[in-house]
Design a protein around this motif. Structure first.
Motif, PDB file in Angstrom:
ATOM      1  N   ARG A   3       0.829  -1.210   0.000  1.00  9.96           N
ATOM      2  CA  ARG A   3       0.000   0.000   0.000  1.00  9.96           C
ATOM      3  C   ARG A   3       0.864   1.260   0.000  1.00  9.96           C
ATOM      4  N   ASP A   4       1.917   1.245   0.790  1.00  9.44           N
ATOM      5  CA  ASP A   4       2.799   2.403   0.868  1.00  9.44           C
ATOM      6  C   ASP A   4       3.410   2.698  -0.498  1.00  9.44           C
ATOM      7  N   ILE A   5       3.965   1.679  -1.151  1.00  7.81           N
ATOM      8  CA  ILE A   5       4.629   1.884  -2.439  1.00  7.81           C
ATOM      9  C   ILE A   5       3.619   2.223  -3.534  1.00  7.81           C
ATOM     10  N   PHE A   6       2.499   1.504  -3.583  1.00  2.00           N
ATOM     11  CA  PHE A   6       1.493   1.794  -4.603  1.00  2.00           C
ATOM     12  C   PHE A   6       1.019   3.247  -4.505  1.00  2.00           C
ATOM     13  N   GLU A   7       0.832   3.715  -3.283  1.00  7.31           N
ATOM     14  CA  GLU A   7       0.325   5.083  -3.124  1.00  7.31           C
ATOM     15  C   GLU A   7       1.392   6.133  -3.445  1.00  7.31           C
ATOM     16  N   ARG A   8       2.683   5.758  -3.338  1.00  3.25           N
ATOM     17  CA  ARG A   8       3.736   6.661  -3.803  1.00  3.25           C
ATOM     18  C   ARG A   8       3.613   6.910  -5.303  1.00  3.25           C
ATOM     19  N   PHE A   9       3.081   5.913  -6.013  1.00  2.71           N
ATOM     20  CA  PHE A   9       2.926   6.007  -7.460  1.00  2.71           C
ATOM     21  C   PHE A   9       1.536   6.520  -7.854  1.00  2.71           C
ATOM     22  N   GLY A  10       0.785   7.036  -6.889  1.00  4.72           N
ATOM     23  CA  GLY A  10      -0.523   7.610  -7.185  1.00  4.72           C
ATOM     24  C   GLY A  10      -1.632   6.602  -7.372  1.00  4.72           C
ATOM     25  N   MET A  11      -1.440   5.360  -6.896  1.00  4.06           N
ATOM     26  CA  MET A  11      -2.475   4.338  -7.035  1.00  4.06           C
ATOM     27  C   MET A  11      -3.546   4.527  -5.956  1.00  4.06           C
ATOM     28  N   GLN A  12      -4.781   4.158  -6.287  1.00  2.00           N
ATOM     29  CA  GLN A  12      -5.893   4.192  -5.337  1.00  2.00           C
ATOM     30  C   GLN A  12      -6.485   2.795  -5.201  1.00  2.00           C
ATOM     31  N   GLU A  13      -6.893   2.449  -3.981  1.00  2.00           N
ATOM     32  CA  GLU A  13      -7.425   1.108  -3.751  1.00  2.00           C
ATOM     33  C   GLU A  13      -8.864   0.989  -4.228  1.00  2.00           C
ATOM     34  N   ILE A  14      -9.174  -0.176  -4.798  1.00  2.00           N
ATOM     35  CA  ILE A  14     -10.540  -0.519  -5.191  1.00  2.00           C
ATOM     36  C   ILE A  14     -10.820  -1.927  -4.662  1.00  2.00           C
ATOM     37  N   LEU A  44      -5.256   2.014 -10.219  1.00  3.91           N
ATOM     38  CA  LEU A  44      -6.032   1.276  -9.231  1.00  3.91           C
ATOM     39  C   LEU A  44      -5.260   0.054  -8.741  1.00  3.91           C
ATOM     40  N   TYR A  45      -5.467  -0.284  -7.464  1.00  2.00           N
ATOM     41  CA  TYR A  45      -4.899  -1.534  -6.951  1.00  2.00           C
ATOM     42  C   TYR A  45      -5.905  -2.206  -6.040  1.00  2.00           C
ATOM     43  N   THR A  46      -5.754  -3.522  -5.897  1.00  4.95           N
ATOM     44  CA  THR A  46      -6.613  -4.270  -4.997  1.00  4.95           C
ATOM     45  C   THR A  46      -5.795  -5.397  -4.374  1.00  4.95           C
ATOM     46  N   ILE A  47      -6.210  -5.839  -3.207  1.00  2.00           N
ATOM     47  CA  ILE A  47      -5.554  -6.934  -2.497  1.00  2.00           C
ATOM     48  C   ILE A  47      -6.640  -7.890  -2.022  1.00  2.00           C
ATOM     49  N   GLY A  48      -6.517  -9.178  -2.355  1.00  4.59           N
ATOM     50  CA  GLY A  48      -7.562 -10.089  -1.897  1.00  4.59           C
ATOM     51  C   GLY A  48      -7.435 -11.484  -2.462  1.00  4.59           C
ATOM     52  N   LEU A 107      -1.776  -9.332  -4.869  1.00  5.54           N
ATOM     53  CA  LEU A 107      -1.685  -7.880  -4.962  1.00  5.54           C
ATOM     54  C   LEU A 107      -1.835  -7.563  -6.440  1.00  5.54           C
ATOM     55  N   ASP A 108      -2.759  -6.713  -6.797  1.00 10.04           N
ATOM     56  CA  ASP A 108      -3.021  -6.430  -8.210  1.00 10.04           C
ATOM     57  C   ASP A 108      -2.992  -4.927  -8.431  1.00 10.04           C
TER      58      ASP A 108
END
Length: 421
Positions: A28-39, A101-105, A124-125
């Motif tokens: 989550r930390d790295i994805f959000e550094r790249f401007g990703m948002q969780e879905i 966008l990213y998602t974890i599940g 992790l997608d």
């Protein structure tokens, strides 16, 4: 008869959960550094979504999906198609032309369980939708590499290009001609795939098929000018970012929606060479599912495999887990004041643990050690009468008196000063 977990489904126990939380938090930390948002999407989708996106002739659709045929619904075997469905359904491109966008599940596939890959597995997608530039491909790959680097994992990166609707059909025709010549030596699956999904033959893991495929034509040598330029720009961008890679002309991935850039992060630390993460570009998928003609690229990483790798290397880098303080209440009359103090400490953000059974000091110190407590506050009947407890540093074994006079709130503040020093 004991009821056990279904084959291919596994409990993640508390001592392993800390590893999983570490992976998720770092991602989550790295994805959000790249401007990703969780879905977050539902686990169940209409079966048609995966048939249309993944491909009817793929192993996933033909053999591996958990489908409720009478209801026409399927437990998701991967995340990209679900994200695209949500993207189209909610018109996310109207809100912002490029979506990150990213998602974890959990995902589900009815295939033979193997090391690091179960029938319920977790991914992790990450997806970037609406950007066609080769630099975006390199940026997404760099994000995946950064995550694995910061987790302390050593992987190799392999690249290929699967071309586009212009250059892939004539290449497939050439490939089918070649495969028909060697068909007698191919496995049963590859003979079937020769006419349904010939590219998959190049990715067969059986030694005989791999050997026969060595002289097969290469799609990298058959790319149209646009795809060739795109692939070289991806390679140049990765080199500029300092990311090493090698070409693998046999990498085709198992899903039909891929176009142009495809890639895999590989490790040899799980026995045979295994993919920790993989992905690619899917420029026609959104339109194929009834949405706008927008490009996209994404990847998925297997959390089970990452967790196995972390465990194998001794969980280096995992945060310390345990109680900040254990309150050892010795005697029935000490339970109430200690429980109130524990509650006030927790309200202040302290991880406070306590035993309510009035066991011996030796037993409670053992429990404090099992919970990796930094300190133990010892409060017996005599200590309570003197309004003075004993604070024990569990690492150094040093002990010091603690003033327990005044209100519970005052006691709490005095303890906080010690814990935060």
């Amino acid at each position: 008869m004991k009821i056990q977990a279904i084959n291919g489904f596994k409990d993640i126990l508390p001592d392993s959960v800390v590893r999983w939380q570490h992976i998720e938090q770092r991602a989550r930390d790295i994805f959000e550094r790249f401007g990703m948002q969780e879905i977050r999407m539902p686990i169940l989708e209409k079966t048609e979504l995966f048939v249309r996106s993944i491909g009817e002739a793929t192993d996933v659709v033909e053999k591996e999906m958990y489908t409720f045929a009478d209801k026409g619904i399927t437990m998701r075997p991967e995340a990209t198609a679900s994200i695209m469905r949500a993207f189209i359904e909610h018109g996310l491109h109207v809100q912002q032309p490029v979506q990150r966008l990213y998602t974890i599940g959990p995902m589900f596939r009815h295939e033979r369980p193997q090391k690091g890959r179960l029938r319920q597995f977790h991914q992790l997608d990450a997806e970037i939708i609406g950007a066609v530039e080769a630099q975006v491909d390199a940026e997404l790959i760099a994000m995946g590499q950064m995550l694995l680097d910061e987790l302390g994992l050593s992987v190799s990166l392999e690249l290929n290009s699967l071309g586009c609707p212009v250059c892939r059909p004539p290449f497939k025709e050439r490939l089918v001609v070649y495969l028909e010549r060697i068909s007698t030596g191919l496995c049963e699956d590859c003979r079937r795939r020769t006419h349904t999904n010939p590219l998959r033959v190049l990715d067969c893991k059986k030694p005989t098929c791999r050997e026969l495929a060595q002289d097969a034509p290469s799609l990298l040598e058959a790319l149209c000018p646009d795809c060739d330029r795109h692939f070289h720009e991806v390679e140049e961008a990765l080199t500029r970012l300092g990311i090493g890679f090698s070409r693998n002309r046999f990498m085709v991935r198992g899903l039909d929606y891929y176009t142009r850039t495809t890639f895999e992060f590989l490790t040899t630390d799980l026995g045979a060479q295994a993919a920790v993460g993989a992905g690619g570009r899917y420029d026609g998928l959104i339109e194929q599912l009834g949405g706008p003609a927008l490009p996209g690229i994404g990847f998925a990483m297997g959390m089970e495999r990452i967790a196995l790798l972390l465990e194998q290397q001794g969980d280096a880098g995992l945060p310390a887990v345990g109680a900040d303080i254990f309150l050892a209440a010795l005697g029935p009359e000490t339970i109430a004041p200690c429980s109130l103090l524990a509650h006030l400490l927790r309200r202040e953000g302290v991880r406070a643990a306590m035993d309510y059974s009035s066991r011996s000091l030796k037993a409670q110190l053992k429990q404090a050690n099992r919970q990796n407590a930094r300190f133990t506050l010892i409060v017996g009947t005599d200590e309570l009468a003197r309004q003075q407890g004993t604070l024990r540093n569990m690492a150094s074994q040093e002990q010091r008196p603690v003033d327990l006079s005044g209100s519970a709130a005052e006691q709490c503040q005095r303890l906080l000063r010690v814990l935060r020093a």
